[in-house]
Design a protein around this motif. Structure first.
Motif, PDB file in Angstrom:
ATOM      1  N   ALA B 117       0.842  -1.203   0.000  1.00  0.00           N
ATOM      2  CA  ALA B 117       0.000   0.000   0.000  1.00  0.00           C
ATOM      3  C   ALA B 117       0.874   1.248   0.000  1.00  0.00           C
ATOM      4  CB  ALA B 117      -0.919  -0.004   1.223  1.00  0.00           C
ATOM      5  N   GLY B 118       1.940   1.221   0.788  1.00  0.00           N
ATOM      6  CA  GLY B 118       2.860   2.349   0.850  1.00  0.00           C
ATOM      7  C   GLY B 118       3.462   2.622  -0.517  1.00  0.00           C
ATOM      8  N   ALA B 119       3.866   1.556  -1.197  1.00  0.00           N
ATOM      9  CA  ALA B 119       4.481   1.714  -2.518  1.00  0.00           C
ATOM     10  C   ALA B 119       3.474   2.291  -3.514  1.00  0.00           C
ATOM     11  CB  ALA B 119       5.008   0.374  -3.008  1.00  0.00           C
ATOM     12  N   ARG B 120       2.231   1.828  -3.430  1.00  0.00           N
ATOM     13  CA  ARG B 120       1.208   2.336  -4.356  1.00  0.00           C
ATOM     14  C   ARG B 120       0.898   3.799  -4.070  1.00  0.00           C
ATOM     15  NH1 ARG B 120      -3.379  -2.229  -4.213  1.00  0.00           N
ATOM     16  NH2 ARG B 120      -4.374  -1.056  -5.896  1.00  0.00           N
ATOM     17  N   LEU B 121       0.925   4.129  -2.798  1.00  0.00           N
ATOM     18  CA  LEU B 121       0.697   5.518  -2.401  1.00  0.00           C
ATOM     19  C   LEU B 121       1.785   6.405  -2.999  1.00  0.00           C
ATOM     20  CD1 LEU B 121      -1.523   6.638  -0.662  1.00  0.00           C
ATOM     21  CD2 LEU B 121      -0.115   6.241   1.354  1.00  0.00           C
ATOM     22  N   MET B 122       3.033   5.936  -2.867  1.00  0.00           N
ATOM     23  CA  MET B 122       4.157   6.738  -3.340  1.00  0.00           C
ATOM     24  C   MET B 122       4.123   6.900  -4.863  1.00  0.00           C
ATOM     25  SD  MET B 122       5.673   7.707  -0.699  1.00  0.00           S
ATOM     26  CE  MET B 122       4.799   7.351   0.821  1.00  0.00           C
ATOM     27  N   ALA B 123       3.480   5.938  -5.520  1.00  0.00           N
ATOM     28  CA  ALA B 123       3.462   5.963  -6.983  1.00  0.00           C
ATOM     29  C   ALA B 123       2.357   6.855  -7.535  1.00  0.00           C
ATOM     30  CB  ALA B 123       3.291   4.542  -7.516  1.00  0.00           C
ATOM     31  N   ARG B 124       1.553   7.404  -6.643  1.00  0.00           N
ATOM     32  CA  ARG B 124       0.454   8.255  -7.135  1.00  0.00           C
ATOM     33  C   ARG B 124       0.999   9.581  -7.662  1.00  0.00           C
ATOM     34  NH1 ARG B 124      -4.612   6.905  -6.260  1.00  0.00           N
ATOM     35  NH2 ARG B 124      -5.272   9.074  -6.437  1.00  0.00           N
ATOM     36  N   ASP B 125       0.133  10.304  -8.351  1.00  0.00           N
ATOM     37  CA  ASP B 125       0.537  11.620  -8.852  1.00  0.00           C
ATOM     38  C   ASP B 125       0.631  12.575  -7.676  1.00  0.00           C
ATOM     39  OD1 ASP B 125       0.603  10.782 -11.442  1.00  0.00           O
ATOM     40  OD2 ASP B 125      -1.510  11.252 -11.816  1.00  0.00           O
ATOM     41  N   ARG B 126       1.844  12.884  -7.328  1.00  0.00           N
ATOM     42  CA  ARG B 126       2.036  13.674  -6.114  1.00  0.00           C
ATOM     43  C   ARG B 126       2.312  15.127  -6.445  1.00  0.00           C
ATOM     44  NH1 ARG B 126       6.469  10.270  -3.070  1.00  0.00           N
ATOM     45  NH2 ARG B 126       6.476  12.118  -1.747  1.00  0.00           N
ATOM     46  N   ILE B 127       1.782  15.984  -5.594  1.00  0.00           N
ATOM     47  CA  ILE B 127       1.990  17.427  -5.775  1.00  0.00           C
ATOM     48  C   ILE B 127       3.478  17.726  -5.620  1.00  0.00           C
ATOM     49  CG2 ILE B 127       1.645  19.679  -4.672  1.00  0.00           C
ATOM     50  CD1 ILE B 127      -1.216  18.898  -4.155  1.00  0.00           C
ATOM     51  N   GLY B 128       3.998  18.489  -6.528  1.00  0.00           N
ATOM     52  CA  GLY B 128       5.415  18.855  -6.469  1.00  0.00           C
ATOM     53  C   GLY B 128       6.294  17.868  -7.195  1.00  0.00           C
ATOM     54  N   ARG B 129       5.722  16.719  -7.590  1.00  0.00           N
ATOM     55  CA  ARG B 129       6.504  15.740  -8.333  1.00  0.00           C
ATOM     56  C   ARG B 129       5.850  15.437  -9.673  1.00  0.00           C
ATOM     57  NH1 ARG B 129       7.170   9.512  -6.598  1.00  0.00           N
ATOM     58  NH2 ARG B 129       5.138   9.505  -7.612  1.00  0.00           N
ATOM     59  N   ASP B 130       4.552  15.281  -9.625  1.00  0.00           N
ATOM     60  CA  ASP B 130       3.818  14.926 -10.843  1.00  0.00           C
ATOM     61  C   ASP B 130       2.823  15.999 -11.252  1.00  0.00           C
ATOM     62  OD1 ASP B 130       4.913  12.148 -10.841  1.00  0.00           O
ATOM     63  OD2 ASP B 130       3.858  12.132  -8.939  1.00  0.00           O
ATOM     64  N   VAL B 131       2.228  16.590 -10.240  1.00  0.00           N
ATOM     65  CA  VAL B 131       1.315  17.692 -10.543  1.00  0.00           C
ATOM     66  C   VAL B 131       1.808  18.903  -9.762  1.00  0.00           C
ATOM     67  CG1 VAL B 131      -0.641  16.160 -10.942  1.00  0.00           C
ATOM     68  CG2 VAL B 131      -0.252  17.101  -8.664  1.00  0.00           C
ATOM     69  N   PHE B 132       1.474  20.071 -10.300  1.00  0.00           N
ATOM     70  CA  PHE B 132       2.037  21.280  -9.706  1.00  0.00           C
ATOM     71  C   PHE B 132       0.950  22.301  -9.462  1.00  0.00           C
ATOM     72  CE2 PHE B 132       5.197  19.001 -12.005  1.00  0.00           C
ATOM     73  CZ  PHE B 132       6.323  19.058 -11.192  1.00  0.00           C
ATOM     74  N   GLN B 133       1.173  23.061  -8.378  1.00  0.00           N
ATOM     75  CA  GLN B 133       0.256  24.156  -8.110  1.00  0.00           C
ATOM     76  C   GLN B 133       0.957  25.439  -8.502  1.00  0.00           C
ATOM     77  OE1 GLN B 133      -0.162  22.775  -4.011  1.00  0.00           O
ATOM     78  NE2 GLN B 133      -2.360  22.790  -4.327  1.00  0.00           N
TER      79      GLN B 133
END
Lengths: 197, 260, 197
Positions: B117-133
């Motif tokens: 679950a942790g690995a899948r969480l880390m693989a999500r589109d994360r702010i600052g890495r995959d998506v940006f504000q």
């Protein structure tokens, strides 16, 4: 491509655009007032931005604009390199997210090791985990839960969006070992009976 | 060269001091071993797992690796579990070894689930890495408009305080009953003229006085006595500190007076 | 409302969205490359956003998103906060009310303390005090008086409703406050000492 947009929708759009953080409906209303159906406006905007370079998303009841994920390669810069979480921190975060609220002892029971002091600190510093009161059992241990920043950061609308949480729950993998054993115990007794017969 | 100040050489043992840092505790190691057996943790052989773990620990000990206590505790527990699993069924203590094995298996499943679950969480589109504000949003401004609270009472009370504070303050010094030094010299000088014998100072005080007046009379009379003694008109005697003070008229002995 | 948008356009949109500052064509190209007609993309986007809550604008060769000018009022929100007047402000107000019109120097003479500039500003902001011309003396100091709002806030029909000195004395409001008493006590001790010496 020019399209008329009603002022309420425009106001919602502008407020979300300048806001420094994701906004709840209540916070939005403080600015845009009650002149329109806020949820409808948000849905309209969200639909409008779907498929564009910018998307309007809802995370844990808060709305914000962000860039589309597939454009990451264009936008990512070297300095953006997110600090890599240790395996301990990753697992601890997952345990808190999937089991919340949990005490440190419960985290330790799942991981089979003590939770290093720094691990929870790192998660709290990142703003993803917060203390969420105390469990009313002897010793009144602190319990931890995730924050709305956690949901935003990982792109989750709510905890129900946690990857695989339904499957894990259905498989009983979110239940404590003792509880799982009880369920299995009854079964094995039946099997033993059959064996005896 | 032997130098007194050379620190003693650090002993260099052959032991390779490697802890099990690559494994986060025995459960972690067990999980890694279990995964070499089969992908599905529900199907693993606990007995085989125990053997692997014990072999692993044994190997580590041969290498003289330092083993953390919890690895050894786990090894001991697994050795116990193994023996229990091999024992004839009727001789089994509570809880049953099957239950212990099942418990271990469940724990491994749960750890594995959270790890994934942790690995899948880390693989999500994360702010600052995959998506940006937005980098520097202008921000929503909250203009605080003060609404002042004050009551009429506050107002007049304030004015009263100013007036009270700024009124010229008149200090009246109360007239206190005192016997002045002049009075005392007059009185003691007159009375001592008649006293041939040593007479206590108190005897020279006006009678019927009390409180501040009595204390003032005592103090002034004492100072008067000192002054009269200085003038050679009386003599003072005291046996010791805090003892009564006695006065008498000066004996006319001019030479003695000169010497003093 | 979902519309297909080509990736080049989406990239331009996203880059402009996250950028800290307005971007020149050259700077944009560093991010989005040369895969499309940049100027055409910017024009398309600019048209798309015209009339929305957010606009894409060009200023001196640099492009950026900004909120529509007519929505400025929504982005700042006023909030009433009830605050208690400071003692200095209260006293100054009282002096103006009892002695108006007064200059700042006169207020200071009555208070026995300097009047900070902010104090009069607060009273004017509250709408209770107004400048009432200048005193025709050397230096022509500004003089201050109370306002209608002052009377209505304090429930007075005119300044003559303010209790007079005799009323204040009768109400015990001219008695020195405890603090003042202590001060006087200390003073008189010193004076007595001097007398004795």
């Amino acid at each position: 491509m020019i399209e008329e947009q009603d002022d309420f929708l425009r106001a919602v759009e502008a407020v979300l655009f300048v806001s420094e953080q994701p906004l709840t409906l209540a916070e939005l209303k403080l600015h845009v007032g009650e002149a329109g159906d806020l949820l409808a406006a948000l849905t309209t905007l969200s639909d409008h931005y779907a498929g564009r370079g910018i998307n309007l998303v809802e995370r844990g009841g808060r709305w914000h604009f962000q860039t589309a994920a597939d454009l990451a390669h264009i936008l990512r810069r070297e300095k953006d390199e997110t600090r890599k979480l240790s395996r301990a921190a990753m697992e601890t975060l997952a345990i808190i997210a999937y089991h919340e609220p949990v005490s440190r002892a419960e985290i330790e029971a799942i991981r089979g090791v003590q939770v290093a002091k720094g691990t929870l600190d790192v998660l709290m510093e990142a703003g993803w985990v917060r203390p969420a009161g105390r469990r009313e059992v002897p010793g009144r241990p602190l319990i931890y839960a995730t924050t709305h920043e956690f949901l935003s950061h990982f792109g989750l609308s709510s905890r129900r969006d946690l990857p695989g949480i339904d499957d894990l729950r259905a498989a009983g993998l979110l239940d404590p070992v003792d509880l799982a054993l009880e369920g299995l115990g009854a079964q094995s007794v039946v099997e033993n009976d059959e064996e005896d017969a | 060269m032997d130098d007194l100040f050379t620190p003693p050489a650090v002993p260099r043992p052959e032991t390779l001091t490697v802890s099990f840092e690559s494994w986060e505790g025995p459960l972690d190691l067990l999980l890694a071993l279990a995964r070499t057996q089969k992908v599905d943790l529900r199907e693993i052989s606990i007995l085989a797992l125990v053997e692997q773990y014990l072999a692993y620990i044994e190997g580590a000990r041969k290498l003289k690796l330092e083993l953390a206590a919890d690895y050894l505790v786990m090894a001991a527990w697994l050795a116990y579990l193994k023996s229990a699993l091999l024992l004839p069924r009727e001789a089994q203590p509570e809880p049953s070894p099957e239950e212990l094995a099942l418990r271990l298996q469940l724990r491994l499943q749960r750890l594995q689930a959270m790890r994934e679950a942790g690995a899948r969480l880390m693989a999500r589109d994360r702010i600052g890495r995959d998506v940006f504000q937005r980098e520097k949003p202008e921000g929503l401004r909250l203009v605080r408009k003060a609404k002042w609270a004050a009551s009429l009472f506050d107002l007049i009370q304030s004015y009263g305080q100013i007036r009270a504070r700024t009124q010229p303050v008149v200090h009246m010094v109360a007239v206190r009953p005192v016997m002045t030094l002049d009075e005392a010299i007059q009185r003691v000088g007159t009375l001592v003229g008649a006293a041939i014998d040593w007479t206590a100072l108190e005897a020279f005080l006006p009678t019927g006085q009390d409180g501040p007046m009595a204390r003032s009379a005592l103090a002034s009379s004492f100072v008067a006595a000192l002054e009269l003694a200085r003038q050679g008109r009386l003599e003072i005697q005291q046996e010791g500190i805090f003892e009564p003070i006695f006065l008498r008229a000066a004996v006319p002995e001019p030479t003695a007076g000169r010497l003093l």
